[in-house]
Design a protein around this motif. Structure first.
Motif, PDB file in Angstrom:
ATOM      1  N   UNK A 165       0.874  -1.170   0.000  1.00  0.00           N
ATOM      2  CA  UNK A 165       0.000   0.000   0.000  1.00  0.00           C
ATOM      3  C   UNK A 165       0.915   1.225   0.000  1.00  0.00           C
ATOM      4  N   UNK A 166       0.932   1.962  -1.096  1.00  0.00           N
ATOM      5  CA  UNK A 166       1.865   3.082  -1.221  1.00  0.00           C
ATOM      6  C   UNK A 166       1.372   4.301  -0.458  1.00  0.00           C
ATOM      7  N   UNK A 167       2.322   4.972   0.218  1.00  0.00           N
ATOM      8  CA  UNK A 167       2.030   6.199   0.983  1.00  0.00           C
ATOM      9  C   UNK A 167       0.743   6.039   1.782  1.00  0.00           C
ATOM     10  N   UNK A 168       0.706   4.994   2.589  1.00  0.00           N
ATOM     11  CA  UNK A 168      -0.529   4.550   3.225  1.00  0.00           C
ATOM     12  C   UNK A 168      -0.772   5.103   4.627  1.00  0.00           C
ATOM     13  N   UNK A 169       0.291   5.310   5.412  1.00  0.00           N
ATOM     14  CA  UNK A 169       0.092   5.651   6.827  1.00  0.00           C
ATOM     15  C   UNK A 169       1.212   6.558   7.315  1.00  0.00           C
ATOM     16  N   UNK A 170       0.875   7.458   8.210  1.00  0.00           N
ATOM     17  CA  UNK A 170       1.874   8.330   8.833  1.00  0.00           C
ATOM     18  C   UNK A 170       2.322   7.720  10.149  1.00  0.00           C
ATOM     19  N   UNK A 171       3.510   7.196  10.185  1.00  0.00           N
ATOM     20  CA  UNK A 171       4.046   6.617  11.409  1.00  0.00           C
ATOM     21  C   UNK A 171       4.705   7.675  12.289  1.00  0.00           C
ATOM     22  N   UNK A 172       5.313   8.655  11.673  1.00  0.00           N
ATOM     23  CA  UNK A 172       5.991   9.688  12.453  1.00  0.00           C
ATOM     24  C   UNK A 172       5.185  10.975  12.514  1.00  0.00           C
ATOM     25  N   UNK A 173       3.954  10.941  12.040  1.00  0.00           N
ATOM     26  CA  UNK A 173       3.094  12.113  12.091  1.00  0.00           C
ATOM     27  C   UNK A 173       3.339  13.105  10.983  1.00  0.00           C
ATOM     28  N   UNK A 174       4.306  12.836  10.104  1.00  0.00           N
ATOM     29  CA  UNK A 174       4.645  13.812   9.082  1.00  0.00           C
ATOM     30  C   UNK A 174       4.688  13.207   7.687  1.00  0.00           C
ATOM     31  N   UNK A 175       5.447  12.132   7.531  1.00  0.00           N
ATOM     32  CA  UNK A 175       5.661  11.535   6.222  1.00  0.00           C
ATOM     33  C   UNK A 175       4.819  10.268   6.057  1.00  0.00           C
ATOM     34  N   UNK A 176       4.168  10.133   4.904  1.00  0.00           N
ATOM     35  CA  UNK A 176       3.422   8.907   4.629  1.00  0.00           C
ATOM     36  C   UNK A 176       4.391   7.797   4.251  1.00  0.00           C
ATOM     37  N   UNK A 177       4.195   6.619   4.872  1.00  0.00           N
ATOM     38  CA  UNK A 177       5.057   5.464   4.607  1.00  0.00           C
ATOM     39  C   UNK A 177       4.285   4.402   3.838  1.00  0.00           C
ATOM     40  N   UNK A 178       5.017   3.621   3.045  1.00  0.00           N
ATOM     41  CA  UNK A 178       4.429   2.460   2.387  1.00  0.00           C
ATOM     42  C   UNK A 178       4.212   1.364   3.425  1.00  0.00           C
ATOM     43  N   UNK A 179       3.181   0.559   3.208  1.00  0.00           N
ATOM     44  CA  UNK A 179       2.895  -0.554   4.104  1.00  0.00           C
ATOM     45  C   UNK A 179       2.712  -1.839   3.307  1.00  0.00           C
ATOM     46  N   UNK A 180       3.087  -2.941   3.929  1.00  0.00           N
ATOM     47  CA  UNK A 180       2.773  -4.246   3.369  1.00  0.00           C
ATOM     48  C   UNK A 180       1.376  -4.634   3.826  1.00  0.00           C
ATOM     49  N   UNK A 181       0.623  -5.240   2.929  1.00  0.00           N
ATOM     50  CA  UNK A 181      -0.686  -5.795   3.245  1.00  0.00           C
ATOM     51  C   UNK A 181      -0.574  -7.309   3.267  1.00  0.00           C
ATOM     52  N   UNK A 182      -0.937  -7.883   4.396  1.00  0.00           N
ATOM     53  CA  UNK A 182      -1.058  -9.327   4.549  1.00  0.00           C
ATOM     54  C   UNK A 182      -2.522  -9.598   4.889  1.00  0.00           C
ATOM     55  N   UNK A 183      -3.003 -10.793   4.598  1.00  0.00           N
ATOM     56  CA  UNK A 183      -4.381 -11.132   4.968  1.00  0.00           C
ATOM     57  C   UNK A 183      -4.520 -12.628   5.173  1.00  0.00           C
ATOM     58  N   UNK A 184      -5.465 -12.957   6.012  1.00  0.00           N
ATOM     59  CA  UNK A 184      -5.796 -14.362   6.274  1.00  0.00           C
ATOM     60  C   UNK A 184      -7.296 -14.525   6.117  1.00  0.00           C
ATOM     61  N   UNK A 185      -7.706 -15.560   5.430  1.00  0.00           N
ATOM     62  CA  UNK A 185      -9.114 -15.882   5.247  1.00  0.00           C
ATOM     63  C   UNK A 185      -9.526 -16.950   6.246  1.00  0.00           C
ATOM     64  N   UNK A 186     -10.786 -16.943   6.611  1.00  0.00           N
ATOM     65  CA  UNK A 186     -11.291 -17.959   7.534  1.00  0.00           C
ATOM     66  C   UNK A 186     -11.090 -19.355   6.971  1.00  0.00           C
ATOM     67  N   UNK A 187     -11.035 -19.467   5.651  1.00  0.00           N
ATOM     68  CA  UNK A 187     -10.886 -20.769   4.998  1.00  0.00           C
ATOM     69  C   UNK A 187      -9.434 -21.185   4.792  1.00  0.00           C
ATOM     70  N   UNK A 188      -8.482 -20.321   5.143  1.00  0.00           N
ATOM     71  CA  UNK A 188      -7.063 -20.672   4.994  1.00  0.00           C
ATOM     72  C   UNK A 188      -6.678 -21.777   5.963  1.00  0.00           C
ATOM     73  N   UNK A 189      -5.691 -22.605   5.596  1.00  0.00           N
ATOM     74  CA  UNK A 189      -5.241 -23.646   6.528  1.00  0.00           C
ATOM     75  C   UNK A 189      -4.589 -23.022   7.757  1.00  0.00           C
ATOM     76  N   UNK A 190      -4.585 -23.791   8.844  1.00  0.00           N
ATOM     77  CA  UNK A 190      -3.941 -23.323  10.062  1.00  0.00           C
ATOM     78  C   UNK A 190      -2.477 -23.037   9.790  1.00  0.00           C
ATOM     79  N   UNK A 191      -1.887 -22.043  10.446  1.00  0.00           N
ATOM     80  CA  UNK A 191      -0.475 -21.697  10.188  1.00  0.00           C
ATOM     81  C   UNK A 191       0.476 -22.862  10.373  1.00  0.00           C
ATOM     82  N   UNK A 192       0.191 -23.750  11.316  1.00  0.00           N
ATOM     83  CA  UNK A 192       1.099 -24.873  11.556  1.00  0.00           C
ATOM     84  C   UNK A 192       1.202 -25.783  10.335  1.00  0.00           C
ATOM     85  N   UNK A 193       0.176 -25.702   9.459  1.00  0.00           N
ATOM     86  CA  UNK A 193       0.198 -26.529   8.257  1.00  0.00           C
ATOM     87  C   UNK A 193       0.933 -25.855   7.106  1.00  0.00           C
TER      88      UNK A 193
END
Length: 197
Positions: A165-193
């Protein structure tokens, strides 16, 4: 309350308990001082939206948590030691689209709790709880591109990388930073798998 509301619960990880944040949470040395100390940690201050630099801000944070639980719109858990009750960190969910079953998850850990897989286990536990009790369908996790430890937690918790996500969030209150988007679906396998600890 609807079936998609978050309702307070205590989740047991064995060596840690996930307990709802609020005025009744009793941490050793006091909950407000524990929050103020957490907010002073450089890594938490750098990457997380915890704004509790003094007692008034910490009390306001607790009030927001209580309101979120009361409305069923947010579920903020203190990660505490199972033996002495001391604070290790935080993991929280909040709805971004309740009707569609989409929520956002975030976390932070104090320095003494890092490097033990605790954030991974807490994130997985709260995710599973949210799917089972509130019907979460998709849970998103965003972190600053430079926050490599958070990226590892996301992947180990079963949240694959989906994009930047480009220029997505202000972490230092001044400059917009890029963020990584991760997601998990209810139907995804358990992480241990899918991932190794």
């Amino acid at each position: 309350m609807s079936s998609r509301d978050f309702r307070p619960a205590v989740l047991d990880l064995g060596d840690a308990l996930l307990r709802p944040w609020g005025r009744t949470l009793d941490l050793p040395g006091g909950t407000v001082p524990a929050l103020v100390a957490a907010a002073a940690d450089p890594e938490i201050a750098r990457w997380n939206p915890l704004r509790a630099t003094g007692p008034a801000e910490a009390e306001a944070y607790l009030d927001r948590c209580v309101t979120g639980w009361a409305k069923g719109s947010a579920a903020a858990f203190a990660i505490t030691d199972a033996v002495d009750g001391s604070l290790h960190g935080n993991v929280a969910l909040r709805w971004t689209d309740q009707a569609e079953g989409v929520a956002l998850i975030g976390y932070w850990l104090l320095p003494t709790a890092r490097g033990r897989g605790l954030a991974t286990r807490a994130t997985d536990s709260v995710t599973t709880w949210g799917v089972e009790t509130a019907g979460l369908r998709r849970i998103e996790l965003w972190h600053a591109v430079g926050n490599t430890p958070s990226c590892r937690v996301a992947e180990r918790s079963g949240y694959p990388y989906e994009g930047t996500l480009r220029a997505s969030h202000r972490y230092d209150g001044d400059t917009y930073a890029d963020e990584h988007l991760h997601a998990r679906l209810a139907t995804d396998p358990a992480p241990s798998a899918t991932v190794r600890p």
